[in-house]
Design a protein around this motif. Sequence first.
Motif: not given
Length: 199
Positions: A21-37, A99-108
């Motif tokens: 769940s923590v990893y998935l949360a990191g992926v979600v936050f990373g994906t959302v973080g791209v939109g905040a740029l 690690r989840g954040f990095i993956l979500g951010f990079a992919v998005s």
Amino acid sequence: MWKQLGEHIRQYWVIYLTLSSVYLAGVVFGTVGVGALGVPETSQLGKFLDMLLKSQPTTFEPTFLGQLARDMFIMMAGIWILGLTIIGAPLIYLIVFTRGFILGFAVSFIIGVKGTLGIALILTTVLVPTIFAIPLLLLGAGLATIFSFLLLRGKARGESLRREFLYYTAAAAFVSIGAVAVGVAQGYFSILGLRLLRL
């Protein structure tokens, strides 16, 4: 071995569910973080991505593959060390989230900047290594978290954890070998993907 692994995960499923769940949360936050740029940040990161892609080797250089393998080993070794401390569990969860954040951010970000080419780049360079890297990361983090909790309980009861320590170290070493192999595979897929897409 697979039977023992299954029993281990069933016994500590709460910990592994929490880590997932923590990893998935990191992926979600990373994906959302791209939109905040903002536009300037996106443009600057886009130029950095282009420079990074151009600097990637297109041949199987041992130095490049070795660096990726070392990075994976250092991360897994760090998780193992944190498992040897009573207060290491929160930092282990932080690593998993990062690690989840990095993956979500990079992919998005790559898909957002490169479009269809970005999707092809993700599928050819990231997908397969990530499928194996995530379970190894969660397993290593789970083992470290469990041993950290055992240390806390053992200290309170005055118990010796020599046998548990040996089991933990052996399992962590096995997971680390797998992670190093994934790091090398990541390099191979990265090179093959760039050559296939002619980047």
